[in-house]
Design an enzyme around this catalytic site. Structure first.
Site, PDB file in Angstrom:
ATOM      1  N   GLN A  17      51.575  32.510  29.176  1.00  0.00           N
ATOM      2  CA  GLN A  17      50.934  33.791  28.713  1.00  0.00           C
ATOM      3  C   GLN A  17      51.601  34.802  29.438  1.00  0.00           C
ATOM      4  OE1 GLN A  17      46.900  36.230  29.420  1.00  0.00           O
ATOM      5  NE2 GLN A  17      46.665  34.086  29.678  1.00  0.00           N
ATOM      6  N   GLU A 139      47.266  31.356  35.949  1.00  0.00           N
ATOM      7  CA  GLU A 139      46.063  32.630  35.984  1.00  0.00           C
ATOM      8  C   GLU A 139      45.300  32.396  37.238  1.00  0.00           C
ATOM      9  OE1 GLU A 139      45.554  35.563  34.271  1.00  0.00           O
ATOM     10  OE2 GLU A 139      44.143  35.992  35.757  1.00  0.00           O
ATOM     11  N   ASP A 168      48.037  36.733  34.619  1.00  0.00           N
ATOM     12  CA  ASP A 168      48.800  36.468  33.495  1.00  0.00           C
ATOM     13  C   ASP A 168      49.491  37.799  32.777  1.00  0.00           C
ATOM     14  OD1 ASP A 168      49.730  33.965  34.044  1.00  0.00           O
ATOM     15  OD2 ASP A 168      47.885  33.266  32.504  1.00  0.00           O
ATOM     16  N   GLY A 247      33.370  52.243  43.737  1.00  0.00           N
ATOM     17  CA  GLY A 247      33.973  53.511  43.748  1.00  0.00           C
ATOM     18  C   GLY A 247      32.981  54.278  44.328  1.00  0.00           C
ATOM     19  N   GLY A 248      33.218  55.697  44.582  1.00  0.00           N
ATOM     20  CA  GLY A 248      32.156  56.544  45.264  1.00  0.00           C
ATOM     21  C   GLY A 248      30.888  56.905  44.385  1.00  0.00           C
TER      22      GLY A 248
END
Ligand code: CAO
Length: 415
Positions: A17, A139, A168, A247-248
């Site tokens: 892959q 993977e 991959d 995140g924020g």
């Protein structure tokens, strides 16, 4: 209209892959990708996870569009000479064999340079130089050693791997960028170079925010946007954050109408600070807009569980698509959890060429993911993957072999 990589010839020595993802992208951008496969067998994925007897699997067909296939036994002395001719004719060799395999075949960097000093040799390996450089990697191994698994899942459960093939396909993407960058540098230096994308590095690059959090944790001992705050405990390493946003702007996955029987009746809801008042209005908690315990992002952090539970009481009265429609009317960021079936049937993805129907002479029609990167001057047309060795004679003729020579090489088992 021409294509961005018109005239670039790729010797595609990839399998499975990671490498094929990379060369498929280059083919979509217009490169002539010549996939070299083992005579008689081919890329192992041709026969893996088959859904139709004797037809190339979807695993193979969906990773090898727009390529040509030649079969060469590169351990046969005469086959080696054919590979040498290809090396002299191509701009880039891409490979993702186990460490050392190319050297064992006799194609060291030095030998390739002798044959073609302009050749760019691009490799995917599991690890970069270091204690694990000789290891084979797939993977999920990459997801585990790149920091994804330890940071994915819930605090009270084991590490979890994700369905997105970040080891991959993610590394294939990194490698493709390295290749076009090296091609650009070659226009100035005239020289080839080695390009290495290690799967551990690629996954870690995609887990960059978790290394950020490791350092925050070591400095402050707590991360207020994580579900472990305020009542749980933090250990020495970044914990698994469930569905927290990373995140924020805090977010979480919430149930929608029908969740009892539909495993995907959920929506991702982000309590983005600029639209907090709108969120309060939509869910009928207008008082939260001015209540000092809820009105500011910092005040909300210790109360996220309670806040999301309240929002969920609202989302459970709507289907995920109704919720999406209402929330977007108010600019509130959210995302329905789409099943693969829903994505497959999405008309807008068909229109943009992100999902494409392809016809194949053996398996018939099937769907694939098209080029996710759209260039206005280099549109992508997805064409089917090659049958094993379909272009051997054609490519051999381009290399200057006569029909009689081709026949002799075939008889000798070199091609
Ligand atoms: N003619 C003759 N021999 C060929 C050939 C050809 N056309 N193409 C390949 N071979 C040989 C190789 O030379 C190698 O031989 P040796 O072991 O004798 O040197 C052999 O085939 C097998 O190659 P391999 O070791 O790469 O294959 P594997 O199935 O044992 O391992 C994988 C697969 C993926 C674990 C390994 O290739 C790997 O670690 N690759 C790097 C990381 C990577 O890309 N992983 C992602 C895999 S999923 O995308």
């Amino acid at each position: 209209m021409g294509k961005a990589l018109d005239g670039v010839r790729i010797l595609d020595f990839t399998h499975v892959q990671s490498g094929p993802t990379c060369t498929q992208l280059l083919a979509w951008f217009g490169a002539d990708v010549i996939k070299v496969e083992r005579a008689g067998a081919g890329d192992i994925t041709r026969e893996q996870l088959r859904d139709i007897p004797d037809a190339d699997s979807l695993y193979f067909t969906m990773l090898n569009h727009n390529k040509r296939s030649v079969t060469i036994d590169t351990k046969n002395p005469e086959g080696k000479l054919v590979l040498e001719a290809l090396i002299q004719k191509c701009d880039v060799m891409v490979e993702n064999f186990a460490p050392g395999a190319l050297d064992r075949m006799g194609f060291t960097w030095e030998r390739i340079q002798e044959l073609n000093p302009k050749m760019i040799v691009a490799s995917v390996k599991g690890f970069g130089p270091g204690p694990y450089e000789d290891c084979k990697v797939y993977e999920n191994v990459a997801q585990c050693v790149g920091g994804a698994a330890s940071t994915t899942g819930f605090d009270d459960g084991p590490p979890v791997v994700t369905g997105a093939q970040i080891g991959d396909s993610g590394t294939g993407l990194h490698l493709a960028l390295g290749i076009v960058t090296a091609l650009y540098q070659r226009t100035m230096t005239g020289r080839g170079q080695k390009v290495l994308a290690a799967m551990q590095d690629g996954v870690l690059n995609l887990c960059r925010v978790k290394l950020r959090d490791q350092q925050r944790l070591q400095r402050t001992g707590v991360m207020k946007e994580y579900p472990q705050y305020p009542n749980g405990t933090f250990g020495e390493a970044v914990p698994r954050a469930g569905n927290a946003s990373g995140g924020g702007q805090p977010g979480w996955i919430l149930k929608c109408k029908g969740w009892e029987h539909d495993p995907n009746a959920y929506i991702y809801f982000i309590t983005q600070a600029p639209v907090w008042v709108k969120i309060c209005n939509v869910i009928g908690k207008e008082e939260w807009a001015t209540d000092a315990d809820y009105a500011t992002p910092n005040a909300r952090l210790p109360r996220l569980k309670e806040i999301f539970a309240e929002i969920e009481r609202w989302t459970m009265t709507k289907t995920k698509f109704e919720a999406m429609e209402i929330l977007n009317r108010h600019d509130i960021p959210c995302g329905p959890i789409l099943s693969m079936k829903e994505i497959m049937d999405d008309e807008s993805l068909r229109k943009t060429g992100t999902i494409v129907e392809v016809d194949h002479p053996v398996r018939g029609k099937y769907l694939t993911v098209g080029n996710p990167i759209k260039l206005s001057d280099s549109p992508t047309e997805v064409t089917r993957s090659p049958l094993l060795g379909e272009h051997t004679d054609e490519v051999m003729a381009e290399l200057g072999y006569s029909p009689a020579q081709i026949e002799a090489l075939r008889t000798a088992g070199a091609i």
